[in-house]
Motif scaffolding. Structure first.
Motif, PDB file in Angstrom:
ATOM      1  N   GLY A   1      -7.147   7.634   3.352  1.00 37.61           N
ATOM      2  CA  GLY A   1      -6.444   8.310   4.433  1.00 37.61           C
ATOM      3  C   GLY A   1      -5.299   9.187   3.964  1.00 37.61           C
ATOM      4  N   GLY A   2      -4.978   9.134   2.686  1.00 44.15           N
ATOM      5  CA  GLY A   2      -3.954  10.009   2.129  1.00 44.15           C
ATOM      6  C   GLY A   2      -2.532   9.513   2.278  1.00 44.15           C
ATOM      7  N   THR A   3      -2.334   8.317   2.859  1.00 40.09           N
ATOM      8  CA  THR A   3      -0.971   7.809   3.033  1.00 40.09           C
ATOM      9  C   THR A   3      -0.662   6.618   2.134  1.00 40.09           C
ATOM     10  N   GLY A   4      -1.667   6.087   1.427  1.00 39.96           N
ATOM     11  CA  GLY A   4      -1.455   4.923   0.561  1.00 39.96           C
ATOM     12  C   GLY A   4      -1.607   5.270  -0.900  1.00 39.96           C
ATOM     13  N   VAL A   5      -0.897   4.522  -1.762  1.00 38.38           N
ATOM     14  CA  VAL A   5      -1.040   4.709  -3.197  1.00 38.38           C
ATOM     15  C   VAL A   5      -1.986   3.672  -3.798  1.00 38.38           C
ATOM     16  N   ARG A   6      -2.268   2.604  -3.040  1.00 37.57           N
ATOM     17  CA  ARG A   6      -3.230   1.578  -3.440  1.00 37.57           C
ATOM     18  C   ARG A   6      -3.699   0.865  -2.179  1.00 37.57           C
ATOM     19  N   ASP A   7      -4.856   0.244  -2.262  1.00 40.47           N
ATOM     20  CA  ASP A   7      -5.485  -0.304  -1.058  1.00 40.47           C
ATOM     21  C   ASP A   7      -5.285  -1.811  -0.938  1.00 40.47           C
ATOM     22  N   ASP A   8      -5.218  -2.260   0.288  1.00 46.49           N
ATOM     23  CA  ASP A   8      -5.191  -3.677   0.644  1.00 46.49           C
ATOM     24  C   ASP A   8      -6.377  -3.908   1.565  1.00 46.49           C
ATOM     25  N   ARG A   9      -7.433  -4.529   1.045  1.00 49.61           N
ATOM     26  CA  ARG A   9      -8.677  -4.715   1.805  1.00 49.61           C
ATOM     27  C   ARG A   9      -8.803  -6.113   2.399  1.00 49.61           C
ATOM     28  N   ILE A  10      -7.698  -6.834   2.486  1.00 49.52           N
ATOM     29  CA  ILE A  10      -7.727  -8.220   2.962  1.00 49.52           C
ATOM     30  C   ILE A  10      -7.691  -8.261   4.487  1.00 49.52           C
TER      31      ILE A  10
ATOM     32  N   THR B   1       0.800  -1.220   0.000  1.00 50.92           N
ATOM     33  CA  THR B   1       0.000   0.000   0.000  1.00 50.92           C
ATOM     34  C   THR B   1       0.839   1.279   0.000  1.00 50.92           C
ATOM     35  N   HIS B   2       2.074   1.191   0.436  1.00 55.48           N
ATOM     36  CA  HIS B   2       2.855   2.383   0.729  1.00 55.48           C
ATOM     37  C   HIS B   2       3.602   2.941  -0.476  1.00 55.48           C
ATOM     38  N   GLY B   3       3.723   2.149  -1.555  1.00 57.68           N
ATOM     39  CA  GLY B   3       4.439   2.628  -2.728  1.00 57.68           C
ATOM     40  C   GLY B   3       4.384   1.619  -3.846  1.00 57.68           C
ATOM     41  N   TYR B   4       4.708   2.084  -5.039  1.00 52.10           N
ATOM     42  CA  TYR B   4       4.744   1.193  -6.194  1.00 52.10           C
ATOM     43  C   TYR B   4       6.077   0.451  -6.237  1.00 52.10           C
ATOM     44  N   TYR B   5       6.100  -0.648  -6.993  1.00 52.22           N
ATOM     45  CA  TYR B   5       7.264  -1.525  -7.014  1.00 52.22           C
ATOM     46  C   TYR B   5       8.247  -1.157  -8.129  1.00 52.22           C
ATOM     47  N   ASN B   6       8.603   0.108  -8.201  1.00 50.13           N
ATOM     48  CA  ASN B   6       9.529   0.557  -9.235  1.00 50.13           C
ATOM     49  C   ASN B   6      10.909  -0.084  -9.088  1.00 50.13           C
ATOM     50  N   ALA B   7      11.330  -0.344  -7.846  1.00 52.66           N
ATOM     51  CA  ALA B   7      12.635  -0.974  -7.634  1.00 52.66           C
ATOM     52  C   ALA B   7      12.656  -2.383  -8.211  1.00 52.66           C
ATOM     53  N   PHE B   8      11.529  -3.097  -8.108  1.00 53.39           N
ATOM     54  CA  PHE B   8      11.462  -4.439  -8.689  1.00 53.39           C
ATOM     55  C   PHE B   8      11.591  -4.369 -10.210  1.00 53.39           C
TER      56      PHE B   8
END
Length: 348
Positions: A191-200, A155-162
């Motif tokens: 909440g403004g702190t995530g770039v994508r959601d994890d609803r699990i 949720t905290h960032g995209y996987y650009n490093a991968f």
């Protein structure tokens, strides 16, 4: 058309390989006769393919079959060329719901420091093609190139490093130092702190900073599927073997595996059932076989250049000082506590 000599050479190479899938016996025993060995129809390989723990003569290969409910087998092929004209190993591997439709096997008898290609298939679906390179032979002084990562909160960032790792042309392997998944969801787009959601998972977390948390085996399995919905992570796995250990978030934040309830306050405890679920999901989803029930510490040599020691810093850890609370020093806070456990220390 291949000559007789070429045919015999390829046949002898394939015959020298061993495809080991220890879970197959349990799957076959749990199913009616013949069902586990029948090649499945349908399913999808949405989570991609993975290779791991390369040695001079071996590799572990993995996929997870989605969109399937019944038991059956998946075919694995390994070849020395990208077009699969020189198949060196072919095996059908049983799977079922009790192991999350994980399909995993250890291949032995490969050539040292050689590039191979692999794929999985049902009767009418096929995975993408993955590749791996076996480890350097003993005594080799060739350089070893690897990358590492940890704490890959979805949720905290995209996987650009991968994505950048996947573009590297000559990585021997990547190392995951732990926290491949996060049982907890700390960040949300709302909440403004995530770039994508994890609803699990469950919303009853007992922690005001956590939106949801995995509690069941299905929750932990779903976490791996969610994280691998990222194309950059799937690309990395398809191109480079991974050598992986866990840390805390594969089960629950900051738990200690050597004490009851993880040494955490009641609202954040890690009961044995939850820990077992996290461990089972890890083994179902990582291209690695433990020694015994859950030992993950191990050594992997790469020629004379690298001795890679992978340690388990969670499973045997003693209780957290002061109940894992942020408080002034409490009595016994500086008392020596187990961290790696005596067997692991003796192994080191």
């Amino acid at each position: 058309m291949p000559t007789r000599r070429q045919f015999l050479r390829r046949t002898s190479e394939a015959a020298a390989l061993a495809v080991l899938a220890p879970q197959s016996l349990a799957v076959a025993a749990a199913e009616p006769r013949g069902r586990a060995s029948a090649l499945l129809r349908g399913g999808s390989f949405a989570q991609g393919v993975l290779s791991g723990d390369p040695t001079p003569d071996g590799i572990t290969l993995l996929t997870v079959l989605d969109e399937i409910t019944r038991a059956g087998s998946v075919r694995l092929e390994v070849a020395s060329d990208a077009d699969f004209r020189r198949v060196v190993a072919r095996e059908t591997i049983p799977t079922r719901g009790s192991i999350g439709h994980s399909v995993k096997a250890r291949i032995r008898g490969l050539k040292a420091h050689e590039r191979y290609y692999y794929r999985f298939e049902t009767r009418d679906e096929q995975s993408r093609v993955g590749r791996f390179q076996t480890a350097l032979p003993p005594g080799s002084n060739e350089p070893v190139r690897f990358a590492f990562f940890s704490c890959s909160d979805y949720t905290h960032g995209y996987y650009n490093a991968f994505e950048l790792m996947a573009r590297e042309k000559d990585l021997d392997f990547v190392v995951n130092l732990g926290d491949y998944i996060y049982a907890e969801s700390y960040h949300t787009r709302k909440g403004g702190t995530g770039v994508r959601d994890d609803r699990i998972g469950s919303t009853s977390t007992g922690n005001p900073f956590v939106a949801r948390v995995a509690v069941s085996l299905d929750d932990y399995r779903d976490k791996y599927a969610l994280y691998r919905s990222d194309a950059s992570l799937r690309k990395l796995h398809a191109r480079v073997p991974i050598i992986s250990v866990w840390d805390d978030h594969e089960v629950v934040d900051n738990y200690s595996g050597g004490v009851r309830n993880g040494g955490l306050p009641a609202a954040r405890d890690a009961p044995a059932k939850r820990k077992r679920a996290g461990y089972q999901a890890f083994f179902e989803n990582m291209p690695f076989y433990p020694s015994g029930r859950s030992r993950i510490y191990r050594a992997l040599p790469f020629g004379s250049t690298v001795d890679l020691l992978m340690l388990d810093q969670r499973q045997y850890r003693g209780d957290q000082p002061c109940g894992d609370a942020t408080v002034p020093p409490c009595p016994g806070y500086d008392r020596p506590n187990p961290f790696l456990g005596r067997p692991q220390m003796d192994w080191l």
